[in-house]
Scaffold this motif. Structure first.
Motif, mmCIF file in Angstrom:
data_model
loop_
_atom_site.group_PDB
_atom_site.id
_atom_site.type_symbol
_atom_site.label_atom_id
_atom_site.label_comp_id
_atom_site.label_asym_id
_atom_site.label_seq_id
_atom_site.Cartn_x
_atom_site.Cartn_y
_atom_site.Cartn_z
ATOM 1 N N LYS A 216 -0.476 -1.557 17.277
ATOM 2 C CA LYS A 216 0.164 -0.335 16.804
ATOM 3 C C LYS A 216 1.590 -0.600 16.334
ATOM 4 O O LYS A 216 2.022 -0.089 15.273
ATOM 5 C CB LYS A 216 0.156 0.705 17.928
ATOM 6 C CG LYS A 216 0.671 2.074 17.508
ATOM 7 C CD LYS A 216 0.576 3.046 18.670
ATOM 8 C CE LYS A 216 1.092 4.414 18.242
ATOM 9 N NZ LYS A 216 1.039 5.391 19.366
ATOM 10 N N ASP A 217 2.324 -1.414 17.109
ATOM 11 C CA ASP A 217 3.700 -1.748 16.701
ATOM 12 C C ASP A 217 3.693 -2.515 15.377
ATOM 13 O O ASP A 217 4.511 -2.232 14.469
ATOM 14 C CB ASP A 217 4.370 -2.587 17.796
ATOM 15 C CG ASP A 217 4.563 -1.783 19.072
ATOM 16 O OD1 ASP A 217 4.554 -0.538 19.005
ATOM 17 O OD2 ASP A 217 4.696 -2.410 20.154
ATOM 18 N N GLU A 218 2.790 -3.482 15.244
ATOM 19 C CA GLU A 218 2.723 -4.254 13.994
ATOM 20 C C GLU A 218 2.323 -3.375 12.823
ATOM 21 O O GLU A 218 2.825 -3.556 11.696
ATOM 22 C CB GLU A 218 1.727 -5.417 14.164
ATOM 23 C CG GLU A 218 2.157 -6.468 15.164
ATOM 24 C CD GLU A 218 3.436 -7.182 14.745
ATOM 25 O OE1 GLU A 218 3.689 -7.282 13.520
ATOM 26 O OE2 GLU A 218 4.195 -7.621 15.639
ATOM 27 N N GLU A 223 3.818 -0.793 7.896
ATOM 28 C CA GLU A 223 3.927 0.426 7.102
ATOM 29 C C GLU A 223 5.351 0.629 6.599
ATOM 30 O O GLU A 223 5.580 0.989 5.434
ATOM 31 C CB GLU A 223 3.464 1.617 7.942
ATOM 32 C CG GLU A 223 3.436 2.936 7.174
ATOM 33 C CD GLU A 223 2.939 4.071 8.037
ATOM 34 O OE1 GLU A 223 2.892 5.211 7.531
ATOM 35 O OE2 GLU A 223 2.586 3.832 9.214
ATOM 36 N N GLN A 224 6.305 0.398 7.505
ATOM 37 C CA GLN A 224 7.702 0.511 7.082
ATOM 38 C C GLN A 224 8.061 -0.522 6.018
ATOM 39 O O GLN A 224 8.760 -0.218 5.034
ATOM 40 C CB GLN A 224 8.616 0.348 8.309
ATOM 41 C CG GLN A 224 8.507 1.497 9.312
ATOM 42 C CD GLN A 224 9.364 1.259 10.534
ATOM 43 O OE1 GLN A 224 10.060 0.239 10.611
ATOM 44 N NE2 GLN A 224 9.323 2.194 11.485
ATOM 45 N N ALA A 226 5.978 -1.881 3.920
ATOM 46 C CA ALA A 226 5.318 -1.503 2.672
ATOM 47 C C ALA A 226 6.097 -0.400 1.960
ATOM 48 O O ALA A 226 6.253 -0.414 0.715
ATOM 49 C CB ALA A 226 3.893 -1.053 2.956
ATOM 50 N N LYS A 227 6.614 0.551 2.708
ATOM 51 C CA LYS A 227 7.404 1.629 2.109
ATOM 52 C C LYS A 227 8.664 1.081 1.457
ATOM 53 O O LYS A 227 9.046 1.478 0.341
ATOM 54 C CB LYS A 227 7.757 2.664 3.167
ATOM 55 C CG LYS A 227 6.578 3.508 3.614
ATOM 56 C CD LYS A 227 7.011 4.513 4.660
ATOM 57 C CE LYS A 227 5.834 5.374 5.105
ATOM 58 N NZ LYS A 227 6.237 6.357 6.139
ATOM 59 N N LYS A 228 9.307 0.153 2.131
ATOM 60 C CA LYS A 228 10.517 -0.442 1.563
ATOM 61 C C LYS A 228 10.196 -1.203 0.271
ATOM 62 O O LYS A 228 10.931 -1.135 -0.722
ATOM 63 C CB LYS A 228 11.177 -1.375 2.571
ATOM 64 C CG LYS A 228 11.789 -0.646 3.762
ATOM 65 C CD LYS A 228 12.425 -1.632 4.731
ATOM 66 C CE LYS A 228 13.036 -0.920 5.934
ATOM 67 N NZ LYS A 228 13.633 -1.880 6.888
ATOM 68 N N SER A 229 9.066 -1.938 0.292
ATOM 69 C CA SER A 229 8.691 -2.703 -0.899
ATOM 70 C C SER A 229 8.409 -1.773 -2.085
ATOM 71 O O SER A 229 8.803 -2.036 -3.223
ATOM 72 C CB SER A 229 7.460 -3.564 -0.610
ATOM 73 O OG SER A 229 7.750 -4.470 0.452
ATOM 74 N N VAL A 230 7.748 -0.696 -1.872
ATOM 75 C CA VAL A 230 7.450 0.264 -2.947
ATOM 76 C C VAL A 230 8.725 0.856 -3.500
ATOM 77 O O VAL A 230 8.880 1.043 -4.721
ATOM 78 C CB VAL A 230 6.506 1.361 -2.420
ATOM 79 C CG1 VAL A 230 6.361 2.494 -3.433
ATOM 80 C CG2 VAL A 230 5.135 0.758 -2.129
ATOM 81 N N ASN A 231 9.680 1.176 -2.691
ATOM 82 C CA ASN A 231 10.949 1.745 -3.166
ATOM 83 C C ASN A 231 11.683 0.760 -4.059
ATOM 84 O O ASN A 231 12.213 1.129 -5.144
ATOM 85 C CB ASN A 231 11.813 2.131 -1.959
ATOM 86 C CG ASN A 231 11.212 3.320 -1.207
ATOM 87 O OD1 ASN A 231 10.480 4.117 -1.804
ATOM 88 N ND2 ASN A 231 11.503 3.419 0.089
ATOM 89 N N TRP A 232 11.761 -0.494 -3.646
ATOM 90 C CA TRP A 232 12.441 -1.500 -4.471
ATOM 91 C C TRP A 232 11.718 -1.697 -5.794
ATOM 92 O O TRP A 232 12.356 -1.807 -6.859
ATOM 93 C CB TRP A 232 12.505 -2.832 -3.727
ATOM 94 C CG TRP A 232 13.596 -2.871 -2.681
ATOM 95 C CD1 TRP A 232 13.470 -2.840 -1.347
ATOM 96 C CD2 TRP A 232 14.990 -2.963 -2.942
ATOM 97 N NE1 TRP A 232 14.679 -2.890 -0.701
ATOM 98 C CE2 TRP A 232 15.668 -2.970 -1.695
ATOM 99 C CE3 TRP A 232 15.770 -3.018 -4.126
ATOM 100 C CZ2 TRP A 232 17.039 -3.037 -1.582
ATOM 101 C CZ3 TRP A 232 17.145 -3.093 -3.985
ATOM 102 C CH2 TRP A 232 17.775 -3.099 -2.729
#
Length: 259
Positions: A216-218, A223-224, A226-232
């Motif tokens: 769950k932690d991983e 997920e975090q 992946a979100k950062k990568s999409v923003n960049w």
């Protein structure tokens, strides 16, 4: 339960009283009466003890002491008819006092006393000598004792059969005890195996819970990330589009349309 010293003394004195009661006593004989009184005191003390024998054994002791006491009271009566009637109501013991006895001594005493009372009543009716009748009764009793010697062989054979059955019962009891021990050991072994399985299962469940928490932690971290990568990537694409748009405008301005 082992017999106490008081119980052993009571048994010895009771056996002695039974032997005295079986003998032909003088009217001035005082020992039996004193012995019976001592038996009553010892029986009362035995009933008060914490380590007293079984109730059935106490009842048997009481029955024999009451028989001897009633026998003495019957001998004090004046009439032979009264003595015979009193003896009819006496209840002798059911079991032998010692292991040497084949039949209870009080029962033998009861039969002898009834025979004497019957002889005295017959002598009073017929006017004969009661001592001669008593002697004949004693002779009959001796004959019965002589017949008892012929039964010793059968008694020995019976003891051998009983001993054989007792040995078989002991052997069967040992086998049952061995089976019970084996069953107990198997039960303990199965219990230990089940306990180990439960511990292994509990450990596996704990490990599964820990792995689930780690997963769950991983997943949250991925997920975090992946979100950062999409923003960049979005920002880079916007910058590239803007650069292209500005470049085209500049290209159009610098290179006007050919006529």
């Amino acid at each position: 339960m082992a017999a106490t010293r008081l119980e052993l003394n009571l048994m010895r004195l009771l056996s002695r009283c039974e032997a005295l009661a079986a003998e032909r006593r003088d009217p001035e004989e005082w020992r039996l009466e004193k012995y019976v009184a001592a038996l009553e005191d010892m029986l009362r003390e035995l009933k008060k003890q914490s380590s007293k024998p079984a109730p059935e054994l106490l009842n048997e002791y009481t029955r024999k002491v009451d028989f001897l006491k009633g026998l003495l009271e019957a001998e004090k009566l004046s009439s032979s008819t009264e003595k015979a009637l009193a003896n009819q109501f006496l209840a002798p013991g059911r079991t032998p006092t010692t292991t040497k006895e084949r039949t209870p001594a009080t029962k033998t005493v009861h039969l002898q006393t009834k025979a004497r009372c019957t002889g005295k009543m017959r002598s009073e009716l017929l006017g004969t000598d009661p001592l001669a009748i008593d002697d004949s009764e004693e002779l009959n009793i001796r004959k019965r004792k002589g017949l008892a010697s012929d039964e010793k062989q059968s008694a020995v054979e019976l003891d051998a059969v009983l001993q054989h059955h007792q040995d078989m019962q002991e052997k069967l009891a040992e086998e049952m005890l061995s089976l019970a021990r084996s069953l107990k050991n198997n039960t303990l072994a199965a219990q230990n195996v089940i306990k180990q399985d439960n511990q292994t299962l509990s450990h596996s469940l704990r490990m599964a819970d820990q792995n689930f928490e780690k997963l769950k932690d991983e997943s949250d971290r991925l997920e975090q990330h992946a979100k950062k990568s999409v923003n960049w990537l979005l920002w880079i694409m916007l910058i590239v589009v803007c650069f292209i748009f500005i470049s085209m405008i500049l290209f159009i301005r610098i290179f006007p349309k050919l006529k």
